[in-house]
Design a protein around this motif. Structure first.
Motif, PDB file in Angstrom:
ATOM      1  N   LEU A  22       0.818  -1.210   0.000  1.00 58.61           N
ATOM      2  CA  LEU A  22       0.000   0.000   0.000  1.00 58.61           C
ATOM      3  C   LEU A  22       0.857   1.268   0.000  1.00 58.61           C
ATOM      4  O   LEU A  22       0.533   2.251  -0.677  1.00 58.61           O
ATOM      5  CB  LEU A  22      -0.941   0.001   1.210  1.00 58.61           C
ATOM      6  N   LEU A  23       1.949   1.261   0.763  1.00 54.42           N
ATOM      7  CA  LEU A  23       2.827   2.435   0.796  1.00 54.42           C
ATOM      8  C   LEU A  23       3.434   2.696  -0.580  1.00 54.42           C
ATOM      9  O   LEU A  23       3.533   3.850  -1.025  1.00 54.42           O
ATOM     10  CB  LEU A  23       3.939   2.242   1.832  1.00 54.42           C
ATOM     11  N   ARG A  24       3.845   1.623  -1.263  1.00 55.11           N
ATOM     12  CA  ARG A  24       4.479   1.797  -2.577  1.00 55.11           C
ATOM     13  C   ARG A  24       3.467   2.197  -3.640  1.00 55.11           C
ATOM     14  O   ARG A  24       3.731   3.063  -4.479  1.00 55.11           O
ATOM     15  CB  ARG A  24       5.181   0.498  -2.976  1.00 55.11           C
ATOM     16  N   VAL A  25       2.287   1.590  -3.602  1.00 51.79           N
ATOM     17  CA  VAL A  25       1.272   1.892  -4.614  1.00 51.79           C
ATOM     18  C   VAL A  25       0.742   3.320  -4.454  1.00 51.79           C
ATOM     19  O   VAL A  25       0.589   4.065  -5.431  1.00 51.79           O
ATOM     20  CB  VAL A  25       0.123   0.876  -4.539  1.00 51.79           C
ATOM     21  N   LEU A  26       0.482   3.716  -3.218  1.00 56.13           N
ATOM     22  CA  LEU A  26      -0.107   5.028  -2.971  1.00 56.13           C
ATOM     23  C   LEU A  26       0.932   6.139  -2.838  1.00 56.13           C
ATOM     24  O   LEU A  26       0.574   7.320  -2.876  1.00 56.13           O
ATOM     25  CB  LEU A  26      -0.965   4.972  -1.700  1.00 56.13           C
ATOM     26  N   ASP A  27       2.217   5.753  -2.660  1.00 57.83           N
ATOM     27  CA  ASP A  27       3.315   6.727  -2.562  1.00 57.83           C
ATOM     28  C   ASP A  27       2.986   7.813  -1.518  1.00 57.83           C
ATOM     29  O   ASP A  27       2.967   9.009  -1.808  1.00 57.83           O
ATOM     30  CB  ASP A  27       3.571   7.370  -3.923  1.00 57.83           C
ATOM     31  N   THR A  28       2.732   7.386  -0.283  1.00 63.47           N
ATOM     32  CA  THR A  28       2.316   8.306   0.773  1.00 63.47           C
ATOM     33  C   THR A  28       3.518   8.947   1.457  1.00 63.47           C
ATOM     34  O   THR A  28       4.589   8.352   1.552  1.00 63.47           O
ATOM     35  CB  THR A  28       1.492   7.572   1.843  1.00 63.47           C
TER      36      THR A  28
ATOM     37  N   PRO B 127       5.152  10.417   5.016  1.00 64.26           N
ATOM     38  CA  PRO B 127       4.982  10.130   6.445  1.00 64.26           C
ATOM     39  C   PRO B 127       4.169  11.219   7.146  1.00 64.26           C
ATOM     40  O   PRO B 127       4.381  12.408   6.927  1.00 64.26           O
ATOM     41  CB  PRO B 127       6.425  10.092   6.974  1.00 64.26           C
ATOM     42  N   GLY B 128       3.226  10.771   7.983  1.00 66.40           N
ATOM     43  CA  GLY B 128       2.460  11.703   8.792  1.00 66.40           C
ATOM     44  C   GLY B 128       1.214  12.249   8.134  1.00 66.40           C
ATOM     45  O   GLY B 128       0.440  12.959   8.776  1.00 66.40           O
ATOM     46  N   THR B 129       0.984  11.940   6.867  1.00 67.75           N
ATOM     47  CA  THR B 129      -0.209  12.443   6.171  1.00 67.75           C
ATOM     48  C   THR B 129      -1.425  11.602   6.531  1.00 67.75           C
ATOM     49  O   THR B 129      -1.310  10.500   7.095  1.00 67.75           O
ATOM     50  CB  THR B 129      -0.006  12.411   4.650  1.00 67.75           C
ATOM     51  N   LEU B 130      -2.585  12.116   6.183  1.00 68.18           N
ATOM     52  CA  LEU B 130      -3.823  11.393   6.452  1.00 68.18           C
ATOM     53  C   LEU B 130      -3.840  10.049   5.726  1.00 68.18           C
ATOM     54  O   LEU B 130      -4.294   9.039   6.264  1.00 68.18           O
ATOM     55  CB  LEU B 130      -5.020  12.239   6.012  1.00 68.18           C
ATOM     56  N   LEU B 131      -3.310  10.016   4.502  1.00 68.88           N
ATOM     57  CA  LEU B 131      -3.262   8.775   3.740  1.00 68.88           C
ATOM     58  C   LEU B 131      -2.342   7.761   4.405  1.00 68.88           C
ATOM     59  O   LEU B 131      -2.622   6.561   4.419  1.00 68.88           O
ATOM     60  CB  LEU B 131      -2.793   9.064   2.307  1.00 68.88           C
ATOM     61  N   ASP B 132      -1.232   8.239   4.958  1.00 70.33           N
ATOM     62  CA  ASP B 132      -0.294   7.374   5.669  1.00 70.33           C
ATOM     63  C   ASP B 132      -0.984   6.715   6.867  1.00 70.33           C
ATOM     64  O   ASP B 132      -0.827   5.514   7.116  1.00 70.33           O
ATOM     65  CB  ASP B 132       0.909   8.193   6.128  1.00 70.33           C
ATOM     66  N   LYS B 133      -1.782   7.487   7.583  1.00 67.80           N
ATOM     67  CA  LYS B 133      -2.502   6.950   8.740  1.00 67.80           C
ATOM     68  C   LYS B 133      -3.565   5.952   8.307  1.00 67.80           C
ATOM     69  O   LYS B 133      -3.786   4.933   8.972  1.00 67.80           O
ATOM     70  CB  LYS B 133      -3.122   8.095   9.539  1.00 67.80           C
ATOM     71  N   LEU B 134      -4.219   6.234   7.180  1.00 69.86           N
ATOM     72  CA  LEU B 134      -5.235   5.326   6.661  1.00 69.86           C
ATOM     73  C   LEU B 134      -4.620   3.982   6.268  1.00 69.86           C
ATOM     74  O   LEU B 134      -5.199   2.915   6.531  1.00 69.86           O
ATOM     75  CB  LEU B 134      -5.937   5.959   5.464  1.00 69.86           C
ATOM     76  N   VAL B 135      -3.445   4.028   5.657  1.00 70.84           N
ATOM     77  CA  VAL B 135      -2.737   2.791   5.285  1.00 70.84           C
ATOM     78  C   VAL B 135      -2.440   1.959   6.527  1.00 70.84           C
ATOM     79  O   VAL B 135      -2.599   0.729   6.525  1.00 70.84           O
ATOM     80  CB  VAL B 135      -1.439   3.136   4.527  1.00 70.84           C
ATOM     81  N   THR B 136      -2.013   2.623   7.589  1.00 68.82           N
ATOM     82  CA  THR B 136      -1.713   1.911   8.830  1.00 68.82           C
ATOM     83  C   THR B 136      -2.963   1.248   9.390  1.00 68.82           C
ATOM     84  O   THR B 136      -2.927   0.088   9.828  1.00 68.82           O
ATOM     85  CB  THR B 136      -1.123   2.874   9.875  1.00 68.82           C
ATOM     86  N   LEU B 137      -4.076   1.956   9.387  1.00 68.08           N
ATOM     87  CA  LEU B 137      -5.334   1.390   9.877  1.00 68.08           C
ATOM     88  C   LEU B 137      -5.770   0.182   9.045  1.00 68.08           C
ATOM     89  O   LEU B 137      -6.250  -0.823   9.592  1.00 68.08           O
ATOM     90  CB  LEU B 137      -6.425   2.460   9.865  1.00 68.08           C
ATOM     91  N   ILE B 138      -5.594   0.272   7.727  1.00 70.50           N
ATOM     92  CA  ILE B 138      -5.954  -0.854   6.851  1.00 70.50           C
ATOM     93  C   ILE B 138      -5.080  -2.066   7.161  1.00 70.50           C
ATOM     94  O   ILE B 138      -5.565  -3.204   7.252  1.00 70.50           O
ATOM     95  CB  ILE B 138      -5.808  -0.455   5.369  1.00 70.50           C
ATOM     96  N   ALA B 139      -3.781  -1.822   7.352  1.00 74.07           N
ATOM     97  CA  ALA B 139      -2.861  -2.925   7.673  1.00 74.07           C
ATOM     98  C   ALA B 139      -3.232  -3.586   8.997  1.00 74.07           C
ATOM     99  O   ALA B 139      -3.194  -4.816   9.127  1.00 74.07           O
ATOM    100  CB  ALA B 139      -1.423  -2.402   7.729  1.00 74.07           C
ATOM    101  N   ILE B 140      -3.623  -2.785   9.980  1.00 77.09           N
ATOM    102  CA  ILE B 140      -4.027  -3.339  11.281  1.00 77.09           C
ATOM    103  C   ILE B 140      -5.311  -4.149  11.136  1.00 77.09           C
ATOM    104  O   ILE B 140      -5.449  -5.237  11.720  1.00 77.09           O
ATOM    105  CB  ILE B 140      -4.200  -2.206  12.311  1.00 77.09           C
ATOM    106  N   ALA B 141      -6.267  -3.638  10.352  1.00 76.10           N
ATOM    107  CA  ALA B 141      -7.519  -4.364  10.133  1.00 76.10           C
ATOM    108  C   ALA B 141      -7.274  -5.702   9.437  1.00 76.10           C
ATOM    109  O   ALA B 141      -7.861  -6.731   9.801  1.00 76.10           O
ATOM    110  CB  ALA B 141      -8.479  -3.501   9.320  1.00 76.10           C
ATOM    111  N   VAL B 142      -6.408  -5.691   8.424  1.00 78.23           N
ATOM    112  CA  VAL B 142      -6.060  -6.933   7.716  1.00 78.23           C
ATOM    113  C   VAL B 142      -5.395  -7.909   8.678  1.00 78.23           C
ATOM    114  O   VAL B 142      -5.694  -9.119   8.678  1.00 78.23           O
ATOM    115  CB  VAL B 142      -5.136  -6.629   6.520  1.00 78.23           C
ATOM    116  N   ALA B 143      -4.492  -7.402   9.521  1.00 81.22           N
ATOM    117  CA  ALA B 143      -3.800  -8.248  10.490  1.00 81.22           C
ATOM    118  C   ALA B 143      -4.792  -8.930  11.429  1.00 81.22           C
ATOM    119  O   ALA B 143      -4.707 -10.140  11.685  1.00 81.22           O
ATOM    120  CB  ALA B 143      -2.805  -7.414  11.298  1.00 81.22           C
ATOM    121  N   ALA B 144      -5.752  -8.153  11.937  1.00 85.39           N
ATOM    122  CA  ALA B 144      -6.739  -8.710  12.865  1.00 85.39           C
ATOM    123  C   ALA B 144      -7.585  -9.789  12.183  1.00 85.39           C
ATOM    124  O   ALA B 144      -7.826 -10.862  12.760  1.00 85.39           O
ATOM    125  CB  ALA B 144      -7.628  -7.597  13.403  1.00 85.39           C
ATOM    126  N   ALA B 145      -8.029  -9.511  10.968  1.00 84.14           N
ATOM    127  CA  ALA B 145      -8.867 -10.480  10.250  1.00 84.14           C
ATOM    128  C   ALA B 145      -8.109 -11.771   9.962  1.00 84.14           C
ATOM    129  O   ALA B 145      -8.616 -12.880  10.182  1.00 84.14           O
ATOM    130  CB  ALA B 145      -9.370  -9.852   8.945  1.00 84.14           C
TER     131      ALA B 145
END
Length: 541
Positions: free
Chosen positions: A482-488, A490-508
């Motif tokens: 996600l970081l490479r595809v979206l080219d985010t 650090p610290g931007t809203l998109l960067d935070k969204l990527v982190t949340l998605i990764a955590i959600a995927v991890a939990a699932a």
């Protein structure tokens, strides 16, 4: 004051939910607070953290052994039907520990200058004085919590914890904002902030007093299985013989944390590292910010440990050794299921997680610290549950030995690693990890020796570990792609969204793998509220 008992998983779930609420409230307090009075320049957050550590050390010395010792004695007396003795135990506990809490408050208040100078932070004196009354309030809370926990009723403890956190949030953050808006000095800002902790404890103690009065009026006559009641002197002796070793074993680590404050400041200012006093205080403030995340899974497991102690003690008192074995196995397995993925998450996503809440500068400095603390997460959890298990077995001396050896390792590691410029403050989490793994392994050895058997490693550790490895791989791939595809940035809203998605995927992924590997058993789920419906929904046989 009696009500229907919860099983130990239900009690643990109640405390875990309360702990999560407290942590969420704490995040709403801690993160804005650090951004408001901390960060990379201001030492105010470091002063607040130093005062809080001193308070924690005094708190543990004066009251921490009481709830565990009292819950054990109440659970055993209840299992044997000695209701009159239960009431006398509570009166004896209050008569001993409330005065001790008041004395500790006075020592902390009038000795604030000495404590602050000892940690080389004289500006923390006002903050220490502001938090001193909290110790007396917690002494009162400890008596009630120990009683209710021994009765297998975790609700009052849970509610009081939430009240504490709410008081800190509204009072502490409000006072900090007021102080900053009026341009007050850092020492005053820290003192007003920490005053919120005291106000929260006062309100929580008031709640417990009201709750006790309501429970007493609603209580029904209890059938006594035994009229036997031990003399006050014997009960006091038993209570102290249990609580003092538990307190000492906890105080060993708390005092080590207190020495940690002095060592971090002193070693970072040593000629080899060469930091200024202000830079060292700021670095310590950033380190404590990462420790708050590190404490989240530990808080959940502490809830499990609090619930399991009276359960095992009660089962042993009634000679139900099958229940003892099952409870111990379920506890260790749940500990691994909760903490292994948390530790791996810290290792893989420390920087991104910190960037969600703090500035990029803070996350860059705190990321490696938090990643290293991830190694210690399962160990700290094991220490909590194995300490509780050994205390329930009546071997309160064994955790003391383990904790003392761990404290020595921690202090030596801090001294040599932090003073080494190749490690610097990174030496603190490294020594923490080594310390807690040593304690955990020693405690497990002691439990195996006492019980003549530990739960099977494959079911307890192997299956959760396999699920965690799969989860970690999925998390790393998802976040990296996600970081490479979206080219985010650090610290931007998109960067935070990527982190949340990764955590959600991890939990699932983790939940699916746990079910596929049968790491969760039907018997475990049946202990939960609505357990049978959940087990059927998950098709657990």
């Amino acid at each position: 004051m009696q009500r229907k008992k919860q099983n130990f998983i239900q009690g643990a779930v109640i405390l875990m939910v309360a702990s999560l609420i407290v942590k969420v409230i704490g995040a709403f307090f801690q993160i804005p607070l650090q951004n408001m009075i901390g960060g990379e320049q201001s030492p105010a957050f470091g002063l607040f953290s130093a005062a809080y550590r001193i308070y924690t050390a005094m708190l543990i010395i004066s009251t921490v052994g009481l709830p565990a010792a009292l819950s054990k004695m109440v659970a055993e007396a209840t299992a044997c039907g000695r209701e009159r003795e239960v009431r006398r135990i509570v009166r004896v506990a209050a008569g001993i520990f409330v005065p001790v809490g008041v004395l500790a408050t006075m020592v902390l208040f009038f000795g604030a200058g000495t404590f602050a100078s000892w940690i080389k932070n004289p500006d923390a004196q006002l903050a220490v004085m502001a938090i001193a009354p909290s110790v007396a309030m917690v002494a009162i809370l400890s008596v009630f919590r120990g009683y209710y926990q021994g009765r297998a009723n975790m609700v009052p403890t849970a509610v009081s914890q939430v009240i504490e956190a709410m008081g800190k949030l509204f009072a502490g953050l409000g006072l900090a904002y007021y102080a900053k808006q009026h341009g007050m000095e850092d020492a005053v800002v820290a003192a007003l902030t920490v005053l919120g902790v005291t106000l929260g404890e006062v309100v929580a103690a008031g709640y417990m007093l009201v709750q006790a009065g309501i429970s007493r009026r609603r209580s029904e006559p209890v059938h006594l299985l035994s009229d036997a009641i031990r003399p006050t002197r014997e009960l006091a002796k038993t209570l102290l013989s249990l609580s003092i070793p538990i307190t000492i074993s906890s105080a060993v680590m708390s005092l080590t944390d207190l020495i940690d404050v002095a060592l971090i400041a002193a070693r970072l200012q040593s000629p080899a590292v060469g930091m200024s006093a202000e830079a060292a205080t700021t670095a310590y403030g950033i380190y404590t910010g990462t420790v708050n995340f590190f404490n989240l899974p530990q808080t959940l497991i502490t809830a499990l440990a609090v619930s399991v102690l009276p359960t095992i003690a009660s089962a042993r008192a009634s000679q139900n050794f099958t229940k003892v074995s099952k409870t111990m196995g379920t506890t260790l397995r749940l500990t691994m299921i909760i903490t292994l993925p948390a530790g791996v998450g810290f290792l893989l996503l420390s920087g991104p997680i910190l960037r969600m809440f703090y500035s990029v500068g803070v996350s860059e400095q705190g990321g490696p610290l938090m990643a290293m603390l991830g190694v210690a997460v399962p160990a700290v959890a094991l220490v909590a549950v194995t300490n509780a298990t050994l205390q329930a077995f009546g071997r309160i001396d064994l955790p003391l030995i383990s904790m003392f050896l761990g404290a020595v390792v921690k202090m030596l590691g801090d001294y040599y690693l932090i003073g080494n410029p190749e490690f610097g403050i990174l030496g603190a989490p490294i020594s923490t990890a080594v310390c807690y793994w040593l304690i955990a392994l020693l405690n497990l050895f002691h439990i195996g020796w006492l019980s003549h058997a530990l739960p099977p490693l494959g079911k307890t550790v192997g299956r959760p570990l396999a699920a965690t490895i799969g989860m970690g791989a999925a998390t790393y791939i998802c976040h990296t792609v996600l970081l490479r595809v979206l080219d985010t940035a650090p610290g931007t809203l998109l960067d935070k969204l990527v982190t949340l998605i990764a955590i959600a995927v991890a939990a699932a992924v983790y939940v699916v793998l746990l079910l596929m590997l049968r790491a969760i058993e039907r018997e475990d789920v049946l202990l939960l509220p609505k357990g049978e419906k959940i087990a059927n929904l998950l098709h657990l046989k």
